[in-house]
Design a protein around this motif. Structure first.
Motif, PDB file in Angstrom:
ATOM      1  N   ALA A 153      41.277  33.001  45.304  1.00 22.98           N
ATOM      2  CA  ALA A 153      42.730  33.116  45.463  1.00 22.98           C
ATOM      3  C   ALA A 153      43.444  32.023  44.687  1.00 22.98           C
ATOM      4  N   ASN A 154      42.737  30.922  44.403  1.00 22.52           N
ATOM      5  CA  ASN A 154      43.297  29.792  43.661  1.00 22.52           C
ATOM      6  C   ASN A 154      44.368  29.061  44.458  1.00 22.52           C
ATOM      7  N   GLN A 155      44.079  28.841  45.736  1.00 17.83           N
ATOM      8  CA  GLN A 155      45.028  28.141  46.596  1.00 17.83           C
ATOM      9  C   GLN A 155      45.342  26.749  46.077  1.00 17.83           C
ATOM     10  N   ALA A 156      44.341  26.069  45.544  1.00 18.03           N
ATOM     11  CA  ALA A 156      44.539  24.685  45.084  1.00 18.03           C
ATOM     12  C   ALA A 156      45.596  24.594  43.996  1.00 18.03           C
ATOM     13  N   ASN A 157      45.765  25.665  43.224  1.00 22.42           N
ATOM     14  CA  ASN A 157      46.778  25.695  42.171  1.00 22.42           C
ATOM     15  C   ASN A 157      47.925  26.628  42.542  1.00 22.42           C
ATOM     16  N   LEU A 158      48.195  26.708  43.845  1.00 19.85           N
ATOM     17  CA  LEU A 158      49.295  27.507  44.374  1.00 19.85           C
ATOM     18  C   LEU A 158      49.244  28.943  43.868  1.00 19.85           C
ATOM     19  N   TYR A 159      48.021  29.504  43.901  1.00 13.09           N
ATOM     20  CA  TYR A 159      47.786  30.921  43.661  1.00 13.09           C
ATOM     21  C   TYR A 159      48.175  31.370  42.258  1.00 13.09           C
ATOM     22  N   ALA A 160      48.082  30.456  41.293  1.00 13.32           N
ATOM     23  CA  ALA A 160      48.353  30.843  39.908  1.00 13.32           C
ATOM     24  C   ALA A 160      47.292  31.844  39.444  1.00 13.32           C
ATOM     25  N   ASP A 161      47.697  32.705  38.541  1.00 14.86           N
ATOM     26  CA  ASP A 161      46.799  33.726  38.006  1.00 14.86           C
ATOM     27  C   ASP A 161      45.608  33.062  37.312  1.00 14.86           C
ATOM     28  N   ASN A 162      44.404  33.271  37.850  1.00 10.88           N
ATOM     29  CA  ASN A 162      43.201  32.690  37.244  1.00 10.88           C
ATOM     30  C   ASN A 162      42.261  33.770  36.723  1.00 10.88           C
ATOM     31  N   SER A 163      42.819  34.975  36.510  1.00  7.21           N
ATOM     32  CA  SER A 163      41.993  36.060  35.993  1.00  7.21           C
ATOM     33  C   SER A 163      41.791  35.892  34.493  1.00  7.21           C
ATOM     34  N   SER A 164      40.781  36.578  33.983  1.00  3.79           N
ATOM     35  CA  SER A 164      40.496  36.497  32.554  1.00  3.79           C
ATOM     36  C   SER A 164      40.247  37.909  32.014  1.00  3.79           C
ATOM     37  N   PRO A 165      41.122  38.405  31.145  1.00  2.00           N
ATOM     38  CA  PRO A 165      42.307  37.721  30.626  1.00  2.00           C
ATOM     39  C   PRO A 165      43.430  37.682  31.667  1.00  2.00           C
ATOM     40  N   ALA A 166      44.306  36.710  31.525  1.00  2.00           N
ATOM     41  CA  ALA A 166      45.443  36.604  32.440  1.00  2.00           C
ATOM     42  C   ALA A 166      46.378  37.794  32.244  1.00  2.00           C
ATOM     43  N   TYR A 167      47.090  38.128  33.306  1.00  2.99           N
ATOM     44  CA  TYR A 167      48.014  39.257  33.249  1.00  2.99           C
ATOM     45  C   TYR A 167      49.194  38.945  32.334  1.00  2.99           C
ATOM     46  N   ALA A 168      49.608  39.947  31.566  1.00  2.27           N
ATOM     47  CA  ALA A 168      50.808  39.829  30.736  1.00  2.27           C
ATOM     48  C   ALA A 168      51.529  41.170  30.756  1.00  2.27           C
TER      49      ALA A 168
END
Length: 481
Positions: free
Chosen positions: A152-167
């Motif tokens: 979920a990437n809670q440590a980075n306030l739920y920033a998108d950590n998918s690869s590739p990132a959504y655009a």
């Protein structure tokens, strides 16, 4: 008051306050629907695991809480463990420091008062399994360690950590202005909206949590398990045009009761959001009087309420993961974008805004029945989160109580936010069953003009599947199966 309901009220106040943070605050990222669903899952899994240590047969979800000897399995120890567990999970998910004054002080006092009422001391971090605070801390440590690594990437306030990132493939569209002819190069895909807030600030929210389909689920194998088939595609499908016309027709024919329904279920910013809404319904079930003939009748005791919230919250969590997997995978257009594109240059019947009713308007200026300060949620349409959250929760409530009977109602006492001129005084919404409530929650999104029919139907199906799977797993744990 039921101890779990009391702690849930604290959680709901924290959730509502997130939407009141300045738009520039990154901590607002804690307050999207999927993030709130996960937070509730974290809270009630921690509570359940701490409680399970004092039960005769229940197994914890995580291995941090060994079963306590029979002599320690007292009601007093259970209450202490549950309260400490709730406290630990709450301050992890909604840290007091993120809130401005005066809420920060009030929230901290509320947390501490609930601990003190059970004879506990705020800040006790001991992990001695021979006392209930230690048991709760062991449970919290295990649950939080798992969830902090759940993608979920809670440590980075739920920033998108998918690869590739959504655009997004479309430029933003200004909701209050007619859409220019070149505003939507990809008319079947999601488009961000720009609009003025209540503070008259122009904002363009990005897609909330596009990586969420990769979050570790509770009962599903993965976020793709319940992924539906592809919705109607533009410009190849007649269904694409038909679904847009259907939403337009629904909007033109809205009754006063349907407008109340749209706003009651909206659960937008500054509210408890759909996941929190259903924990309020669970509170009603936990504290309702005995209903003749129902298998699970009368107010629930502590253990029953712990089990209910554990299953409910994790069903909603899985519904968020399955729904957002579909939202990211299909990246599907919202009605406001599709309708403005399809009917640009044409005159259509549509809602003309507060106090103006239905009029002949330009197709490129079509509006959903929503407040202008939040015209459509910032994520793609397919599938409906409201539908999935609601049916997942309704499925758990139905299975847990052994009956679909609900018996809740809501009386409208205030003017509509989207159109204060509408006469809605005295309208009452009522739901004889959990299923009826879930279906109305889904339909409300069509009344509000922000979902298509298929997005609702498929969302309800996803929710039921998530609810069944979560209840089966939770029941297996608490029965020691």
């Amino acid at each position: 008051m039921n101890l779990i309901v009391a702690w849930n009220n604290v959680a709901l106040e924290a959730i509502r306050a997130l939407g009141k943070l300045p738009f520039t605050s990154r901590d607002r990222e804690r307050g999207g629907p999927p993030q709130v669903a996960r937070s509730l899952g974290v809270i009630y899994t921690t509570v359940y695991d701490a409680w399970a240590a004092y039960d005769d047969v229940a197994k914890p979800l995580h291995s941090g809480t060994p079963r306590r000897p029979a002599a320690q399995r007292t009601d007093a120890n259970r209450r202490k463990a549950v309260s400490q567990a709730a406290y630990r999970a709450l301050i992890d998910q909604f840290p007091p420091v993120i809130y401005p004054e005066p809420f920060r002080t009030a929230y901290t006092a509320l947390l501490n008062d609930h601990l003190l009422a059970e004879g506990l001391t705020p800040g006790d971090t001991n992990t001695n399994a021979n006392n209930p605070v230690g048991v709760a801390n062991l449970a919290a440590n295990a649950v939080l360690a798992f969830r902090h690594a759940d993608h979920a990437n809670q440590a980075n306030l739920y920033a998108d950590n998918s690869s590739p990132a959504y655009a997004t493939v479309n430029p933003p569209m200004v909701a209050a202005l007619p859409a220019p002819h070149d505003s939507t190069p990809h008319a079947g895909r999601w488009q961000a909206l720009s609009y003025l807030t209540l503070d008259h600030e122009l904002k363009t929210p990005r897609f909330i949590a596009p990586h969420w389909g990769g979050v570790a689920p509770f009962a599903m194998a993965n976020g793709q398990q319940f992924r539906p088939v592809t919705p109607p595609q533009h410009p190849l499908s007649q269904g694409f045009l038909d679904q847009a016309r259907y939403v337009m027709d629904v909007q033109v024919r809205l009754t006063a009761e349907q407008k109340v329904t749209a706003e009651y279920w909206a659960d937008g910013p500054k509210s408890e959001l759909p996941p929190g809404h259903w924990t309020e319904f669970a509170a009603f079930v936990a504290e309702r009087p005995a209903l003749t003939g129902l298998p699970q009748s009368g107010a629930l005791d502590l253990g029953q309420t712990v089990r209910l919230y554990f299953a409910l919250a994790n069903a909603i969590l899985d519904a968020s993961i399955a729904t957002w997997d579909a939202k990211r995978h299909f990246d599907y257009v919202r009605p406001v974008t599709a309708i403005r594109h399809l009917f640009r240059g044409k005159r259509v019947q549509g809602w003309a805004g507060p106090g103006r009713g239905v009029q002949d308007i330009a197709g490129e200026a079509w509006l959903p029945f929503q407040v202008p300060t939040f015209p459509t949620p910032p994520f793609s349409e397919f599938t409906s989160g409201h539908s999935a959250f609601s049916m997942a929760a309704a499925t758990v409530l139905r299975q847990f109580t052994g009956s679909d009977r609900f018996g809740f109602f809501y009386a409208q006492t205030e003017a509509l936010k989207a159109d204060p001129s509408e006469d809605v005084g005295g309208i009452i919404l009522s739901w004889p069953t959990f299923t009826a409530a879930a279906r109305e929650a889904g339909e409300s999104r069509l009344y509000g003009g922000i979902h298509f029919y298929e997005g609702n139907v498929v969302g309800l199906d996803i929710g039921e599947k998530c609810g069944n799977a979560a209840f089966a797993k939770a029941q297996g744990l608490w029965t020691g199966a």
